[in-house]
Write an enzyme that holds these catalytic residues in place. Structure first.
Site, PDB file in Angstrom:
ATOM      1  N   LYS A  54     -10.340  10.347   3.973  1.00 36.77           N
ATOM      2  CA  LYS A  54      -8.899  10.516   3.740  1.00 36.77           C
ATOM      3  C   LYS A  54      -8.640  10.840   2.267  1.00 36.77           C
ATOM      4  O   LYS A  54      -7.843  11.728   1.944  1.00 36.77           O
ATOM      5  CB  LYS A  54      -8.147   9.239   4.150  1.00 36.77           C
ATOM      6  CG  LYS A  54      -8.099   9.072   5.660  1.00 36.77           C
ATOM      7  CD  LYS A  54      -7.647   7.697   6.116  1.00 36.77           C
ATOM      8  CE  LYS A  54      -7.798   7.593   7.641  1.00 36.77           C
ATOM      9  NZ  LYS A  54      -7.572   6.263   8.179  1.00 36.77           N
ATOM     10  N   GLN A  98      -6.011   0.349   6.592  1.00 42.17           N
ATOM     11  CA  GLN A  98      -7.134   0.746   7.447  1.00 42.17           C
ATOM     12  C   GLN A  98      -7.488  -0.392   8.400  1.00 42.17           C
ATOM     13  O   GLN A  98      -7.658  -1.538   7.979  1.00 42.17           O
ATOM     14  CB  GLN A  98      -8.338   1.113   6.556  1.00 42.17           C
ATOM     15  CG  GLN A  98      -9.523   1.662   7.305  1.00 42.17           C
ATOM     16  CD  GLN A  98      -9.242   3.023   7.944  1.00 42.17           C
ATOM     17  OE1 GLN A  98      -8.617   3.893   7.357  1.00 42.17           O
ATOM     18  NE2 GLN A  98      -9.679   3.189   9.188  1.00 42.17           N
ATOM     19  N   ASP A 123       1.247   6.200   9.491  1.00 44.14           N
ATOM     20  CA  ASP A 123       0.534   6.056  10.767  1.00 44.14           C
ATOM     21  C   ASP A 123       1.512   6.104  11.948  1.00 44.14           C
ATOM     22  O   ASP A 123       1.090   6.248  13.090  1.00 44.14           O
ATOM     23  CB  ASP A 123      -0.219   4.711  10.809  1.00 44.14           C
ATOM     24  CG  ASP A 123      -1.701   4.885  10.491  1.00 44.14           C
ATOM     25  OD1 ASP A 123      -2.212   6.007  10.648  1.00 44.14           O
ATOM     26  OD2 ASP A 123      -2.338   3.891  10.087  1.00 44.14           O
TER      27      ASP A 123
END
Ligand code: NDP
Length: 287
Positions: A54, A98, A123
């Site tokens: 990422k 995460q 997200d």
């Protein structure tokens, strides 16, 4: 006839190019660089690889990236404090924690994710964003299902009026996929582990999206000839061998188009994270 292979790399490159241009125009309009903060708690090796990917992708498209590494024994309160700081940080427009979290705080996952400001929730897991999606007001949408839609759009696959079947009803993939397809005017059926006569339903699908986490589960006899088959599954069946939820070799002989694993949908997820970060920045500037 063999199916058209929908290569994730081609679409991911296209999306990243779009994002790069968007980052440039945001800089020109507002004089600010979009920023993404990724929090990683503990030492999970797979998570470290995902976070490094990422970070690298942010660099490629010109997004400022902050990786915040917190020790394995981080408490829920310490993590919430960090999220609070990032919610207030003007350099940061997207925040991602995460997963999975270490065992001692995994039961607090929902509370922790819900603490991220909905406008920075890249997200798309916050209940406000889930609710907005379900009432047709797409705000920040989960990256994987959004990537599936974007891939179909870029490949010129019409969704409107099609029979779409989604196998899997998780909050991360199946449910948002349902809403995204529905709002694009498909007739959508969602199947799960208690669905009876699954193959009878999947054989009606013009578009079949599979997200169950079972290697090679969908076989050719479950697929309508010419259907578009999107395989979200990622299953490690040997140390260096990944397969999807769809039996690629047999299904590609029946389907009209199919995504491979690896090299399919997975590559779009990070591209859509970049897309969501820029979208989040725009939302915040427009406030
Ligand atoms: P979950 O385990 O959260 O959900 C799996 C879903 O599949 C559940 O709804 C379950 O039903 C359903 N299911 C399980 N077995 C069957 C069956 N035999 N028949 C019909 N339905 C079944 O998984 P996720 O949605 O998080 O992930 C699914 C897959 O996608 C995994 O392989 C994961 O690794 C991959 N993935 C890939 C991503 C990417 O970037 N490409 C991102 C996210 C996930 P029930 O609800 O009844 O239990």
């Amino acid at each position: 006839m063999t199916a058209k292979i929908l290569e994730g790399k081609v679409f991911a490159t296209q999306i990243k190019e779009e994002v790069k241009c968007d980052v440039e125009s945001l800089k020109a309009e507002y004089g600010v660089t979009p920023g993404l903060a990724v929090i990683i708690v503990g030492e999970n090796p797979a998570s470290k690889v995902y976070v490094a990917n990422k970070h690298r992708s942010c660099g490629e498209v010109g997004i400022y990236s902050a990786v915040i590494e917190m020790p394995e024994d981080t408490t829920k309160e310490q993590l919430l404090k960090k999220i609070d700081e990032l919610n207030k940080d003007e350099k940061i427009h997207g925040i991602l924690v995460q997963l999975p979290l270490p065992a001692h705080i995994s039961a607090d996952e929902a509370e922790i994710l819900d603490f991220i400001h909905p406008d920075k929730d890249v997200d798309g897991f916050h209940p406000i964003n889930v609710g907005k999606l379900s009432v047709g007001q797409e705000h920040l949408v989960p990256c994987t299902p959004l990537g599936c839609i974007k891939m179909m759009e870029l490949a010129g696959i019409e969704i409107k009026g099609k029979n779409a079947v989604v196998i899997g009803r998780s909050n991360i993939v199946g449910k948002p996929m349902f809403n995204l397809l529905l709002s694009r005017h498909a007739t959508v059926t969602v199947c799960h582990s208690r669905t009876k006569n699954l193959a009878e339903i999947t054989r009606l699908a013009d578009i079949l999206v599979v997200a169950i986490g079972k290697p090679n589960f969908v076989t050719a006899d479950m697929v309508k000839p010419g259907a578009v088959v999107i395989d979200v599954g990622i299953n490690r069946i040997a140390p260096k061998k990944l397969v999807g939820d769809v039996d690629f070799e047999s299904v590609k002989e029946v389907a009209g188009a199919i995504t491979p694993v690896p090299g399919g949908v997975g590559l779009l997820t990070i591209a859509m994270l970049m897309h969501n970060t820029v979208k989040a920045a725009r939302i915040q500037f427009n406030r």
